[in-house]
Design a protein around this motif. Structure first.
Motif, PDB file in Angstrom:
ATOM      1  N   ASN A 267       5.658   2.370  -6.398  1.00 21.27           N
ATOM      2  CA  ASN A 267       5.818   2.724  -4.973  1.00 21.27           C
ATOM      3  C   ASN A 267       7.147   3.000  -4.795  1.00 21.27           C
ATOM      4  O   ASN A 267       7.491   3.880  -4.025  1.00 21.27           O
ATOM      5  CB  ASN A 267       5.268   1.546  -3.807  1.00 21.27           C
ATOM      6  CG  ASN A 267       3.957   1.583  -3.862  1.00 21.27           C
ATOM      7  OD1 ASN A 267       2.944   2.495  -4.400  1.00 21.27           O
ATOM      8  ND2 ASN A 267       3.107   0.665  -3.454  1.00 21.27           N
TER       9      ASN A 267
ATOM     10  N   ASN B 186       2.918  -2.563  -8.998  1.00 18.26           N
ATOM     11  CA  ASN B 186       2.641  -1.924  -7.902  1.00 18.26           C
ATOM     12  C   ASN B 186       4.055  -1.507  -7.020  1.00 18.26           C
ATOM     13  O   ASN B 186       4.104  -0.530  -6.624  1.00 18.26           O
ATOM     14  CB  ASN B 186       1.634  -2.090  -6.895  1.00 18.26           C
ATOM     15  CG  ASN B 186       0.024  -2.044  -7.369  1.00 18.26           C
ATOM     16  OD1 ASN B 186       0.142  -1.010  -8.440  1.00 18.26           O
ATOM     17  ND2 ASN B 186      -0.841  -2.902  -7.258  1.00 18.26           N
TER      18      ASN B 186
ATOM     19  N   ASP C  93       0.295  -7.412 -11.385  1.00 14.26           N
ATOM     20  CA  ASP C  93      -0.287  -6.182 -10.691  1.00 14.26           C
ATOM     21  C   ASP C  93       0.622  -5.804  -9.552  1.00 14.26           C
ATOM     22  O   ASP C  93       1.085  -4.760  -9.152  1.00 14.26           O
ATOM     23  CB  ASP C  93      -1.612  -6.370 -10.464  1.00 14.26           C
ATOM     24  CG  ASP C  93      -2.603  -6.205 -11.495  1.00 14.26           C
ATOM     25  OD1 ASP C  93      -3.955  -6.729 -11.673  1.00 14.26           O
ATOM     26  OD2 ASP C  93      -2.132  -5.519 -12.627  1.00 14.26           O
ATOM     27  N   ARG C  94       0.973  -6.888  -8.749  1.00 15.31           N
ATOM     28  CA  ARG C  94       1.672  -7.015  -7.524  1.00 15.31           C
ATOM     29  C   ARG C  94       2.993  -5.956  -7.544  1.00 15.31           C
ATOM     30  O   ARG C  94       3.580  -5.155  -7.183  1.00 15.31           O
ATOM     31  CB  ARG C  94       1.754  -8.400  -6.769  1.00 15.31           C
ATOM     32  CG  ARG C  94       2.447  -8.297  -5.628  1.00 15.31           C
ATOM     33  CD  ARG C  94       2.502  -9.804  -4.887  1.00 15.31           C
ATOM     34  NE  ARG C  94       3.352  -9.920  -4.108  1.00 15.31           N
ATOM     35  CZ  ARG C  94       3.243 -10.825  -3.526  1.00 15.31           C
ATOM     36  NH1 ARG C  94       2.468 -11.888  -3.336  1.00 15.31           N
ATOM     37  NH2 ARG C  94       4.404 -11.222  -2.446  1.00 15.31           N
TER      38      ARG C  94
ATOM     39  N   SER D  59       0.819  -1.253  -0.095  1.00 16.85           N
ATOM     40  CA  SER D  59       0.049  -0.205  -0.060  1.00 16.85           C
ATOM     41  C   SER D  59       0.947   1.330  -0.207  1.00 16.85           C
ATOM     42  O   SER D  59       1.974   1.252   0.585  1.00 16.85           O
ATOM     43  CB  SER D  59      -0.961   0.082   1.164  1.00 16.85           C
ATOM     44  OG  SER D  59       0.077   0.310   2.090  1.00 16.85           O
ATOM     45  N   ASP D  60       0.560   2.139  -0.451  1.00 16.98           N
ATOM     46  CA  ASP D  60       1.157   3.642  -0.548  1.00 16.98           C
ATOM     47  C   ASP D  60       1.535   4.081   0.688  1.00 16.98           C
ATOM     48  O   ASP D  60       2.632   4.452   1.025  1.00 16.98           O
ATOM     49  CB  ASP D  60       0.331   4.518  -1.421  1.00 16.98           C
ATOM     50  CG  ASP D  60       0.336   4.116  -2.924  1.00 16.98           C
ATOM     51  OD1 ASP D  60       1.009   3.248  -3.353  1.00 16.98           O
ATOM     52  OD2 ASP D  60      -0.524   5.093  -3.400  1.00 16.98           O
TER      53      ASP D  60
END
Lengths: 103, 152
Positions: free
Chosen positions: B107, B103, B99-100, B15-16
């Motif tokens: 980040n 991301n 996708d993981r 998560s960001d």
């Protein structure tokens, strides 16, 4: 002609599943990790040219640590994919073995 | 700066907020860590920054960030090549995997940008603190007197 995986509506080609995982590891994970290792050298050289002291070393040390964290995260993502594919293959095996019972 | 990796079966959802919190935390502890990476150990008698080449530092930071973005950009084509005509559960698993890692890289570049900004801010603070104080440092051929930073 025998059914191939390309024509199947549902099914699994175990050999291709293994090959797919190997391709992901070599072409995605290892390659990305190598690119990170290579790219950070240029940054470190630049810092070395213009900045000296504890803060410079700490900056580089931090950058190295974070790069290694990202590399580890890539490995973990691959490990999870590997487990997931293994579970899918096992589930398909179970279906195949139990769909029709021998007399 | 640190990028959260997580561990265990609950696994890594980057998560960001997790990564930015760690960026903040490590940026604040920047001065507390001992730098002794690889063959480099700092000379305790010499601390300095060549402001005339600050642009080179920015360029190098940007180049590294670009490298990470290049890796990210490469994932889409690799995904297409590897997935091919795969469908069903395996395709879904691959989608989630890509996708993981995408991301993760996004980040990471955000955190790098923040780190670059924090380093600049720290420099400016140092400059303001040292202005008006004659700082003459002789270190071999390097001599710095009254350092003046060129704003980037």
């Amino acid at each position: 002609m025998a059914l191939s995986i390309e024509s199947a509506t549902v099914g699994i080609d175990h050999e291709q599943a293994v090959a797919l995982l190997e391709a992901v590891h070599a072409d995605v994970i290892v390659e990305a990790q190598s690119q990170l290792d290579e790219a950070i050298f240029s940054l470190e050289d630049a810092v070395d040219q213009i900045w000296r002291g504890k803060s410079a070393d700490t900056f580089i040390s931090n950058m190295e640590k974070d790069k290694d964290v990202v590399k580890n995260a890539l490995d973990l993502a691959y490990d999870d994919l590997s487990i997931e594919l293994s579970n899918i293959r096992q589930a398909m095996n179970n279906i195949d073995e139990n769909l029709v019972k021998p007399y | 700066m640190a990028v959260g990796a997580g561990s265990g079966a609950s696994k890594i959802e980057h998560s960001d907020s997790t990564i930015f919190q760690e960026v903040e935390s490590n940026a604040n502890s920047l001065d507390d860590q001992v730098g002794n990476w690889g063959n480099t150990s700092y000379d305790k008698n010499f601390f300095g920054f060549d402001a005339n080449h600050r642009g080179d530092f920015n360029t190098a930071c940007d180049a590294y960030i670009r490298s990470v973005n290049d890796i990210l950009a490469g994932f889409d084509s690799k995904k297409q090549t590897i997935e091919g005509s795969i469908k069903g559960d395996v395709a879904d698993a691959l989608d989630r995997f890509f996708d993981r890692i995408k991301n993760l890289c996004m980040n990471y570049t955000k955190a790098l940008e923040e780190e670059k900004a924090k380093v600049y801010e720290a420099e400016q603070n140092w400059l303001r603190a040292s202005q008006g104080v004659a700082a003459a440092v002789d270190a071999d051929t390097d001599t710095i007197t009254n350092p003046v930073f060129v704003a980037s």
